[in-house]
Write a protein that holds these residues in place. Structure first.
Motif, mmCIF file in Angstrom:
data_model
loop_
_atom_site.group_PDB
_atom_site.id
_atom_site.type_symbol
_atom_site.label_atom_id
_atom_site.label_comp_id
_atom_site.label_asym_id
_atom_site.label_seq_id
_atom_site.Cartn_x
_atom_site.Cartn_y
_atom_site.Cartn_z
ATOM 1 N N GLY B 72 0.780 -1.229 0.000
ATOM 2 C CA GLY B 72 0.000 0.000 0.000
ATOM 3 C C GLY B 72 0.810 1.275 0.000
ATOM 4 N N GLU B 100 1.280 -4.301 -5.978
ATOM 5 C CA GLU B 100 0.364 -3.877 -7.043
ATOM 6 C C GLU B 100 1.052 -2.888 -7.961
ATOM 7 O OE1 GLU B 100 -3.963 -3.095 -5.970
ATOM 8 O OE2 GLU B 100 -2.962 -2.848 -4.039
ATOM 9 N N ASP C 92 -9.645 2.315 -11.190
ATOM 10 C CA ASP C 92 -9.484 1.083 -10.412
ATOM 11 C C ASP C 92 -8.611 1.377 -9.207
ATOM 12 O OD1 ASP C 92 -10.827 -0.436 -12.420
ATOM 13 O OD2 ASP C 92 -8.982 -0.303 -13.603
ATOM 14 N N GLY C 93 -9.155 1.193 -8.052
ATOM 15 C CA GLY C 93 -8.413 1.530 -6.833
ATOM 16 C C GLY C 93 -7.432 0.439 -6.445
ATOM 17 N N TYR C 94 -6.669 0.724 -5.411
ATOM 18 C CA TYR C 94 -5.723 -0.257 -4.891
ATOM 19 C C TYR C 94 -6.429 -1.242 -3.970
ATOM 20 C CZ TYR C 94 -1.973 2.853 -6.475
ATOM 21 O OH TYR C 94 -1.144 3.613 -7.233
ATOM 22 N N THR C 95 -5.898 -2.450 -3.925
ATOM 23 C CA THR C 95 -6.376 -3.414 -2.946
ATOM 24 C C THR C 95 -5.986 -2.935 -1.560
ATOM 25 O OG1 THR C 95 -5.787 -5.067 -4.585
ATOM 26 C CG2 THR C 95 -6.373 -5.867 -2.398
ATOM 27 N N LYS C 96 -4.763 -2.388 -1.530
ATOM 28 C CA LYS C 96 -4.264 -1.905 -0.255
ATOM 29 C C LYS C 96 -3.540 -0.587 -0.474
ATOM 30 C CE LYS C 96 -1.447 -3.324 3.675
ATOM 31 N NZ LYS C 96 -0.585 -4.334 4.262
ATOM 32 N N ARG C 97 -3.907 0.411 0.297
ATOM 33 C CA ARG C 97 -3.179 1.676 0.211
ATOM 34 C C ARG C 97 -3.096 2.248 1.606
ATOM 35 N NH1 ARG C 97 -2.557 6.944 -0.919
ATOM 36 N NH2 ARG C 97 -4.541 7.552 -0.045
#
Lengths: 637, 251, 221
Positions: B72, B100, C92-97
């Motif tokens: 993140g 990601e 499209d957003g992040y899974t984790k941020r």
């Protein structure tokens, strides 16, 4: 093969000016009718592409990175030399020329080295005009430092990021031309072959790295500015993507490859820490200005460095080379490190390292000054090694860094293939057997901004270049060959990864064709490399398809070329039984272990000619003649 | 140490992606993050699977090729550090790591962790240069530049174009990138003649590419491997207002 | 393209509009607080201030109202379109941020803004028009009476006080970011420092909270 260096007649200092007057010009109105392909977007490529397009030529520029701004020139830290003599310390064009020639152990072409020194002053001016933020003095004047063994302060710099700033200057000039529609840029596109028509270079075949599509591009001239081949060693200071494919495929199409064995090993890199290691990080040579290099006097002394009393330390560079001390040329300093490690006095877990100690400098100048000078380097070192160089000496070890060898070019930078040029590290001409610190940036930009824009016009203006297009059989056949090669790589489906074979090649090259070389070792490498190459083509595993972004396939293609180039390097090293510059043959040394040249037999450029897959390459010799200086044995004592 | 990776896998721009999990075994603390991925990839290849695609090149934090969201955070947990310079000693045995790609409309995904950052090049094309052709430049010392101006310009010029600022920004804004170039050239005398044209062009392109606006979250500055200050965005705004005012008074 | 249109279309242009209108708002709030605090001096002080505004100062009042309404509309319009643009910038957003530097206040600007908009509407209906005035009768012109009566209803007082927390948060980020957007601060080695905006946020929050709190605790009325 005839090697005509086309060195202009006349006194050394007037050759370039006379030549610029003698060569033919292309009518300004006609320039847009000529097309030029530039492969590579580093200092040489970007500056050439931008400048050629400013002159009016239709330019296409290719790079494998996602943006031209990422070419490996960006990683150069220390600086760029120029004979400005701003410091009033006795520098001159002739002195820079002489230092370059001497530093290269008198194995470079005199006229080329001189031109390089001449053009160095224009480079600084051009870069300043582009807005490159060189370091300045309080009065607003350009700052200089001395670098890499030079006795004058002629190095211009932008913190520890000189290469980055110079590249961004060239990149921005290139983007300016792209915005005007005068350069077409092809990022993420890799050149895989050169196309020849009627004996001239007429285009290239490339792979679009995103779609995998094989495409052809035709032009009136092709310029290769694709950098060096240090990655043949697997571990080097080069970026992971640096490769020799463009110049190697050009070699196989008939361009002579000159002095492949001249590979520079940089003395100040962070030592290897494990098998997984993917690259070696260079610590700027400027560190040697204040750091002192030492190892313990006793073999196998495993005490922490701060517990070894001064009397039990061997400051071997200062001992052996009192005049230059820690600031000797790269090849000599590197070899000295290897020697002490071979004696079993190396430090660190692997024993392949020496200390670079700042304790005295901190005592003398204060930690504050050291931070100002090297703060970011110290941070980088700590980030990688988890050791604080303010408290514990740095550990360094030499690593492959730069290749002086490359495609043979004449004074116009044209290879032995008409219409094919090689610029920057991709050619061989200016640095001889060893390159001075802060001279790589200088050469890349001299070639791109100030040499090729003149000399390419001479070739184009002489005519005889017929119209071609990519539907011609020469293009189609080459595309087919590339496609076949690619599907071959993908179909082997063996057990070994590309990296594992590359790593093994690297070990062979480092062990037998690295910092010091001998007959037996080189012969051994000549057996091992073909075996490894066979294994590659039998047992490599390249996953994925050719119709996608496939990084394993990209690597496989590059390594397949390194496996051939490595053999040529070994052949060249075997042939050159003298020691010169970075090429150290153990059989040829002075009684106290220094490199011993053999001018009588080896004052020539070894230009190798491809003779087919199953034949030994042919050695052609370009004799080196020195009109303005006389050859002396290097002495840094 | 052993780690569990949760990695975004997406075969191509057209395909939909998803997170897949992998074990990273026997990771040495001295490895860089990308070397850890190299090792995972080697194992994937040997096991007949597709390796994880990620951009990388110099591996010394200067080319700007690499970049990924690591748990993140753009470029991972260590400040002022690109992913290639992040070392595994930052993690501990048993950690789970989510990896990601940069996410922004202006940075479409090409494959796995590889994104298309050509929008940055197009922003530069709108004026991120000094219009000077090769040749005819005056002597380098004819243009005097005070040390502090040169230092300021260099601070901004240090940008490596990695895109972490966009990735970290909740608005996916490219203001730090654009502001850095405007500040670099704006601090130098060479950049003055084109200063208005540059800021108007580059800001317009930034908007055309579909980046978001700057809300002063400060995330970009925190993510920047070169620690470029958000002061450069302030400079960009100031130049933009001044240039707009001059443009409308000339209308 | 017309320069004004181009300016509005650019993200920076709209941010500038938000900053300028935001600062107008801050100015208004500070004046508003000064007026409110007159309640502590008793009915005469605040009512005579009100009578001044609705009598001799009426033109001034209306001028201010027009400026404020235009400012509010521009502020909201710019915020809305910039928000839309930001959402589009990351479809499209992040899974984790994990936020590293941004303050809670900065991340709450949009929802907080919507909440404040609701508050403003309620507040006008409550005290300006008297349309919705729980807990008693709205007496036109008797500000003191209306305030005391309104805040005797505990949940009205709490609603106001909670809203003022959001207003404080909004200003904490808004004041600082407006100053940066307008580039009226100098360069700083610590550009994330918020001192002045902390002061503004605290003054506004405290200033507005004192009156309902005062009524609730019996200091007023």
């Amino acid at each position: 093969m005839e090697l005509n260096s086309k060195i202009p007649p006349g006194p050394l200092a007037e050759k370039w000016d006379q030549h610029k007057f003698d060569i033919k010009l292309v009518n300004p109105a006609n320039k847009r009718k000529y097309s030029v392909i530039v492969v590579g977007s580093g200092l040489a490529g970007a500056s050439a592409a931008a400048t050629l397009s400013e002159l009016g030529y239709a330019v296409k520029c290719f790079c494998f990175q996602d943006s031209p701004r990422r070419a490996h020139s960006i990683a150069a830290q220390g600086g760029i030399n120029a004979a400005k003599n701003y410091q009033n310390d006795g520098d001159s064009v002739f002195r820079l020329f002489y230092d370059t020639l001497k530093g290269g152990d008198f194995r470079s072409r005199e006229a080329n080295s001189y031109r390089l020194a001449q053009l160095s002053v224009n480079i600084i001016d051009q870069c300043v005009a582009q807005g490159v933020p060189f370091a300045r003095e309080y009065g607003g004047h350009l700052a200089n430092r001395s670098f890499g063994g030079a006795q004058v302060s002629r190095t211009f710099y932008a913190r520890g990021q000189t290469g980055q700033q110079l590249l961004l200057g060239a990149y921005q000039a290139l983007e300016k031309q792209i915005a005007k529609g005068l350069v077409t840029m092809y990022p993420r596109t890799e050149m895989l072959d050169l196309v020849m028509i009627d004996g001239r270079a007429r285009g290239i075949v490339v792979r679009n790295l995103i779609t995998g599509k094989i495409e052809s591009h035709a032009a009136d001239a092709v310029v290769l500015a694709t950098g060096g081949y240090s990655n043949v060693f697997y571990l080097s200071t080069n970026a992971r993507g640096c490769n020799a494919t463009a110049i190697w495929r050009a070699y196989k199409r008939g361009a002579a490859f000159a002095n492949p064995c001249y590979t520079q090993i940089h003395p100040t890199c962070i030592p290897v820490s494990g098998d997984y290691q993917s690259k070696l990080t260079l610590m700027s040579e400027s560190l040697r200005n204040d750091g002192r290099v030492w190892v313990p006097k006793a073999k196998g002394d495993k005490r922490p460095p701060n517990e070894i009393p001064p009397a039990e330390r061997d400051y071997y560079l200062e001992r052996k080379y009192p005049a230059f001390g820690n600031l000797g040329p790269r090849d000599i300093t590197s070899r000295a490190a290897k020697e002490v490690c071979d004696e079993g006095r190396g430090v660190g877990e692997t024993g392949r390292g020496v200390y670079l100690d700042f304790a005295d400098a901190i005592k003398r100048l204060g930690a504050q000054t050291i931070t100002e000078r090297y703060g970011n380097l110290f941070e980088m070192y700590e980030r990688i090694t988890d050791e604080n160089p303010y408290k514990v000496p740095m550990r360094i070890y030499p690593a492959p860094h730069y290749t002086m060898g490359g495609l043979w070019v004449d004074y116009n930078l044209m290879t032995t293939i008409p219409g094919l040029y090689a610029l920057g590290e991709a050619n061989f001409s200016d640095h001889g057997a060893n390159r001075l610190g802060a001279s790589a940036l200088m050469q890349g930009l001299a070639d791109g901004y100030f040499v090729i824009p003149y000399t390419i016009g001479d070739y184009l203006a002489r005519g005889g270049i017929n119209a071609v297009n990519t539907d011609m059989p020469e293009f189609r056949n080459t595309e087919r060959e590339i496609a076949e090669r690619t599907s071959k790589l993908l179909s082997i489906d063996g057990k070994r990864t590309v990296d594992s074979i590359h790593r093994e090649l690297g070990h062979i090259m480092w062990d037998y064709c690295g910092m010091s070389r001998n007959d037996a070792g080189l012969r051994k490498a000549l057996e091992l490399i073909p075996q490894l190459r066979d294994e590659f083509w039998k047992d490599v595993n390249v996953p994925g398809s050719d119709a996608e972004l496939n990084q394993a396939l990209e690597k496989a293609g590059r390594v397949s070329d390194f496996l051939e180039l490595g053999e040529l390097m070994v052949r060249d090293a075997l042939n050159r039984t003298e020691s010169c510059g970075a090429h150290f043959r153990e059989e040829s040394q002075t009684p106290d272990g220094e490199a011993l040249r053999d001018d009588e037999h080896f004052a020539y450029v070894a230009a190798w000619e491809y003779a087919g897959a199953n034949a030994a390459p042919i050695l052609n010799k370009e004799p080196l003649e020195f009109e303005s200086i006389h050859l002396s044995q290097r002495n840094y004592k | 140490m052993n780690l569990k990776l949760h990695v975004w896998r997406q075969p191509s721009a057209k395909d939909t992606g998803r997170i897949e999990s992998y074990e990273a075994r026997d990771v040495s603390p001295d490895m860089s993050f990308l070397e850890m991925l190299d090792v995972v990839n080697e194992e994937l290849i040997v096991a007949g699977k597709r390796p994880i695609a990620f951009d990388h090149d110099c591996r010394e934090g200067i080319c700007g090729s690499c970049g990924m969201m690591i748990n993140g955070v753009a470029h991972g947990p260590q400040k002022a550090t690109a992913a290639c310079q992040l070392h595994m000693r930052t993690f501990k045995d048993g950690d789970e790591i989510v990896i990601e790609p940069w996410r922004a409309r202006a940075f479409p995904i090409i494959k796995d962790l590889v994104v298309d950052r050509s929008a940055f090049d197009r922003i530069i094309q709108r004026g991120g240069y000094v219009s000077v052709n090769t040749g005819g430049a005056p002597d380098g010392n004819d243009i005097l530049i005070g040390k502090s101006s040169a230092d300021h310009a260099m601070d901004a010029a240090a940008c490596i174009g990695c895109g972490a600022c966009v990735a970290a920004c909740p608005n996916a804004s490219s203001s730090l990138f654009t502001g850095a170039k405007i500040t670099h050239l704006g601090k130098l005398p060479q950049g003055q003649p084109e200063r208005d044209r540059r800021v108007i062009g580059m800001v317009e392109q930034m908007d055309i590419e579909g980046f978001g606006n700057c809300s002063w979250f400060g995330e970009c500055q925190e993510a920047c491997p070169k620690e470029i200050s958000i002061d450069v965005i302030k400079q960009m705004n100031r130049d933009y207002v001044a240039a707009s005012a001059r443009a409308s008074s000339n209308e | 393209m017309n320069q004004v249109t181009r300016f509005w279309r650019s993200t920076i242009g709209r941010k500038i509009v938000m900053a300028v209108t935001g600062i107008i708002g801050i100015g208004f709030l500070l004046a508003h607080i000064t007026g409110n605090l007159l309640a502590f001096k008793g009915p005469d002080a605040i009512n005579s201030y009100s009578h001044f505004l609705h009598g001799p100062g009426a033109e001034l009042l209306w001028a201010a109202r027009v400026v404020l309404i235009v400012a509010l509309i521009l502020h909201v319009a710019a915020a809305y379109s910039l928000t839309q643009q930001s959402h589009a910038a990351r479809p499209d957003g992040y899974t984790k941020r994990v936020p590293q530097a941004s303050t809670l206040a900065s991340r709450f600007m949009r929802w907080g803004g919507v909440l404040l908009l609701v508050f403003i509407v309620y507040h006008i209906l409550h005290f300006t028009t008297g349309t919705f005035h729980p807990g008693g009768e709205y007496v036109e012109g008797d500000v003191y009476h209306n305030v005391v009566q309104a805040f005797h209803v505990w949940w009205v007082a709490v609603f106001y006080m909670v809203s003022m927390v959001f207003l404080g948060l909004h200003l904490y980020h808004g004041a600082w970011s407006s100053a940066r957007t307008l580039s009226i601060t100098g360069d700083s080695p610590h550009p994330l420092k918020h001192q002045l905006s902390v002061a503004i946020a605290v003054v506004v929050w405290l200033g507005f909270t004192l009156v309902p709190l005062g009524v609730l605790l019996g200091w007023i009325g």
